[in-house]
Design a protein around this motif. Structure first.
Motif, short mmCIF file in Angstrom:
data_model
loop_
_atom_site.label_atom_id
_atom_site.label_comp_id
_atom_site.label_asym_id
_atom_site.label_seq_id
_atom_site.Cartn_x
_atom_site.Cartn_y
_atom_site.Cartn_z
N PRO A 1 -20.62 11.71 -8.84
CA PRO A 1 -20.02 10.58 -9.57
C PRO A 1 -18.78 11.03 -10.32
O PRO A 1 -18.71 12.15 -10.83
CB PRO A 1 -21.13 10.13 -10.52
CG PRO A 1 -22.39 10.60 -9.87
CD PRO A 1 -22.05 11.89 -9.19
N GLY A 2 -17.80 10.14 -10.41
CA GLY A 2 -16.54 10.48 -11.04
C GLY A 2 -16.68 10.88 -12.50
O GLY A 2 -15.89 11.69 -13.00
N GLU A 3 -17.71 10.34 -13.21
CA GLU A 3 -17.84 10.67 -14.63
C GLU A 3 -18.30 12.09 -14.86
O GLU A 3 -18.29 12.59 -16.00
CB GLU A 3 -18.79 9.69 -15.35
CG GLU A 3 -20.18 9.60 -14.75
CD GLU A 3 -20.32 8.44 -13.80
OE1 GLU A 3 -21.36 7.76 -13.85
OE2 GLU A 3 -19.40 8.21 -13.00
N GLY A 4 -18.71 12.79 -13.79
CA GLY A 4 -19.15 14.18 -13.96
C GLY A 4 -18.03 15.19 -13.88
O GLY A 4 -18.22 16.36 -14.20
N ILE A 5 -16.84 14.74 -13.49
CA ILE A 5 -15.73 15.68 -13.31
C ILE A 5 -14.96 15.83 -14.62
O ILE A 5 -14.79 14.88 -15.37
CB ILE A 5 -14.80 15.20 -12.18
CG1 ILE A 5 -13.93 16.36 -11.68
CG2 ILE A 5 -13.93 14.05 -12.60
CD1 ILE A 5 -14.68 17.35 -10.84
N GLY B 1 -13.45 5.69 -4.62
CA GLY B 1 -14.20 4.73 -5.42
C GLY B 1 -14.84 5.42 -6.61
O GLY B 1 -14.18 6.13 -7.37
N PRO B 2 -16.16 5.26 -6.78
CA PRO B 2 -16.83 5.87 -7.93
C PRO B 2 -17.14 7.35 -7.73
O PRO B 2 -17.68 8.00 -8.62
CB PRO B 2 -18.12 5.07 -8.06
CG PRO B 2 -18.42 4.63 -6.67
CD PRO B 2 -17.09 4.39 -6.01
N TYR B 3 -16.82 7.89 -6.56
CA TYR B 3 -17.18 9.26 -6.24
C TYR B 3 -15.96 10.15 -6.14
O TYR B 3 -14.84 9.70 -5.89
CB TYR B 3 -17.95 9.32 -4.92
CG TYR B 3 -19.27 8.60 -4.95
CD1 TYR B 3 -20.40 9.19 -5.52
CD2 TYR B 3 -19.38 7.31 -4.45
CE1 TYR B 3 -21.61 8.52 -5.56
CE2 TYR B 3 -20.60 6.63 -4.49
CZ TYR B 3 -21.70 7.25 -5.05
OH TYR B 3 -22.91 6.58 -5.09
N VAL B 4 -16.21 11.45 -6.35
CA VAL B 4 -15.18 12.47 -6.19
C VAL B 4 -15.67 13.47 -5.17
O VAL B 4 -16.80 13.96 -5.24
CB VAL B 4 -14.90 13.18 -7.53
CG1 VAL B 4 -13.85 14.27 -7.34
CG2 VAL B 4 -14.45 12.20 -8.59
N ILE C 1 -18.64 8.41 3.09
CA ILE C 1 -17.66 7.69 2.28
C ILE C 1 -16.45 7.35 3.15
O ILE C 1 -16.22 7.96 4.19
CB ILE C 1 -17.19 8.51 1.06
CG1 ILE C 1 -16.50 9.80 1.51
CG2 ILE C 1 -18.32 8.83 0.14
CD1 ILE C 1 -15.83 10.56 0.39
N ASP C 2 -15.71 6.33 2.71
CA ASP C 2 -14.49 5.93 3.42
C ASP C 2 -13.42 6.98 3.17
O ASP C 2 -13.11 7.31 2.02
CB ASP C 2 -14.00 4.58 2.93
CG ASP C 2 -14.91 3.44 3.37
OD1 ASP C 2 -15.40 3.51 4.50
OD2 ASP C 2 -15.14 2.52 2.57
N VAL C 3 -12.86 7.48 4.25
CA VAL C 3 -11.77 8.45 4.15
C VAL C 3 -10.46 7.68 4.13
O VAL C 3 -10.15 6.95 5.08
CB VAL C 3 -11.79 9.44 5.32
CG1 VAL C 3 -10.64 10.43 5.19
CG2 VAL C 3 -13.13 10.16 5.37
N GLN C 4 -9.71 7.82 3.06
CA GLN C 4 -8.45 7.11 2.93
C GLN C 4 -7.34 8.09 2.54
O GLN C 4 -7.58 9.06 1.83
CB GLN C 4 -8.55 6.02 1.85
CG GLN C 4 -9.53 4.92 2.18
CD GLN C 4 -9.57 3.85 1.10
OE1 GLN C 4 -9.01 4.02 0.03
NE2 GLN C 4 -10.23 2.74 1.39
N ILE C 5 -6.17 7.82 3.05
CA ILE C 5 -4.99 8.59 2.68
C ILE C 5 -3.97 7.61 2.12
O ILE C 5 -3.69 6.59 2.74
CB ILE C 5 -4.40 9.32 3.90
CG1 ILE C 5 -5.41 10.30 4.48
CG2 ILE C 5 -3.13 10.07 3.50
CD1 ILE C 5 -4.95 10.96 5.75
N ILE C 6 -3.43 7.92 0.97
CA ILE C 6 -2.40 7.08 0.37
C ILE C 6 -1.11 7.89 0.29
O ILE C 6 -1.09 8.97 -0.31
CB ILE C 6 -2.81 6.57 -1.02
CG1 ILE C 6 -4.06 5.69 -0.89
CG2 ILE C 6 -1.68 5.79 -1.67
CD1 ILE C 6 -4.60 5.19 -2.21
N GLN C 7 -0.07 7.38 0.92
CA GLN C 7 1.22 8.05 0.96
C GLN C 7 2.33 7.08 0.59
O GLN C 7 2.10 5.86 0.50
CB GLN C 7 1.50 8.62 2.37
CG GLN C 7 0.57 9.74 2.79
CD GLN C 7 0.91 11.05 2.07
OE1 GLN C 7 0.84 11.15 0.85
NE2 GLN C 7 1.29 12.05 2.82
#
Length: 387
Positions: free
Chosen positions: A319-323, A354-357, A60-66
């Motif tokens: 998937p994000g819907e599982g969390i 994205g759609p993943y956690v 997956i793409d590793v992104q940091i938002i600051q």
């Protein structure tokens, strides 16, 4: 007649007995049916239909938002080098662009100008004195040559020769002294020129006058700056990165920047400075991102959001819907299916990509995570997996 009545009574009795037997049988039948139904109801366990997805290691793409404030890369406070002088004139005001060397203000300089004129007059006098002394030396030198010649011919006494030699040496010392006076006068003039130059306050860098702290007529002070100059051609954002992401930070990584003052517009920058250490209290490291701002659109002080793309890496994701999140807390959990039973697992969550956690801890790769139907189940519920 009596016989007929007896027969009728017997027939009615038989009918009544038959009806009683039939009613009793019907009641017994309904009771047995009710008992069997209770047994079926008690023994039947509801199975909840759910959909699952296996936790997997996925690139997956590793992104940091600051977030961070925009700052100038270069900011200079301009002070007067001469304290206790009146600011005679301010040439450039707040908001004006300047080049290095441009005059910003003048201090009153009457005293130093008078001293400079006096020193220049002294230099002229010292040079005139040197010419006079050199002329006298030339006369003495000619006399010395003549007397030395006569002495060698034994036509002149030794006393006369000694006298002219002493006079000659004295004149040489006078020439040396006159030259020293000239050099001293030049040094004083040079020093006064520097002092006079320091009464003119100039810009040390290219930039814009962002602030003015003193007014014309104020007294200069070593503790009070006259103006602040900032260079807006390149601006910077200083932000922090967590200890976990810090090893992935490299110089030159591009940054995508959004500035609240320009909704919908993206600016680009890159990481230029990385702190060599991690703060032991916050477990974060500081980085500096530079943005080319030649057009001058971005102003220091603006608020920004920074997205750093650190490339792809394999991480355990679902998937994000599982969390699921415990209401009112920052705690997360999932349901996984084991032996057709829902089992609740507390998990530590990383990034939302994205759609993943990203899952840091709590479950393993291959675990079947319920992604649909989990709102109906609880820990220990029997489930049926459906597509």
């Amino acid at each position: 007649m009596i016989e007929e009545n007896k027969k009728e009574n017997k027939t009615g009795l038989y009918i009544a007995i038959i009806l009683i037997i039939m009613l009793s049988g019907f009641s017994i039948y309904n009771y047995l049916k009710y008992i069997n139904k209770e047994v079926v109801t008690v023994n039947r366990v509801e199975k909840f239909p759910v959909s699952v997805k296996k936790a997997e290691l996925k690139p997956i793409d590793v992104q940091i938002i600051q977030t961070g404030n925009i700052l100038p890369v270069q900011s200079v406070m301009v002070f007067s080098k001469i304290p206790g002088k009146i600011i005679k004139k301010i040439v450039i005001e707040k908001g004006y662009p300047v080049k290095a060397g441009d005059v910003i203000a003048f201090l009153e300089r009457d005293v130093v100008d008078a001293q400079l004129r006096e020193a220049e007059t002294g230099l002229i006098s010292a040079k005139a004195n040197l010419k006079q002394v050199e002329a006298n030396l030339l006369v003495v030198e000619n006399d010395k040559s003549r007397i030395e010649s006569l002495y060698n011919q034994k036509a002149m006494a030794k006393q006369k020769l000694d006298h002219i030699l002493a006079q000659y040496n004295m004149m040489q010392e006078s020439v040396n002294l006159a030259n020293a006076q000239i050099e001293r006068a030049k040094a004083v003039i040079k020093q006064l020129n520097v002092l006079s130059e320091n009464h003119t306050i100039k810009a040390p860098i290219d930039g814009i006058i962002s602030k003015r702290f003193l007014d014309q007529g104020s007294m200069s002070s070593p503790g009070s700056p006259l103006v602040e100059i900032i260079d807006k051609s390149i601006v910077k954002i200083i932000t922090t990165v967590t200890e976990r992401d810090f090893p992935n930070i490299k110089k030159g990584i591009e940054a995508e920047i959004k500035v609240d003052a320009f909704p919908g517009k993206l600016f680009s920058g890159e990481i230029t400075l990385i702190s060599p250490s991690i703060d032991p209290l916050t477990r974060t490291g500081e980085i500096e991102i530079h943005i080319n701002n030649e057009k001058g659109e971005i102003s220091p002080g603006m608020f920004s959001r920074v997205k750093l793309k650190l490339g792809k890496t394999k991480k355990l994701v679902i998937p994000g819907e599982g969390i699921n999140q415990v209401p009112g807390t920052g705690d997360y959990f999932v349901y996984i299916v084991q032996n057709n039973t829902a089992v609740m697992k507390n998990v530590e969550v990383g990034e939302f990509a994205g759609p993943y956690v990203e899952i840091l801890a709590g479950i393993a790769a291959g675990d079947s995570v319920i992604i649909k139907g989990q709102t109906r189940v609880k820990d220990g519920s029997e489930v049926e997996i459906v597509k």
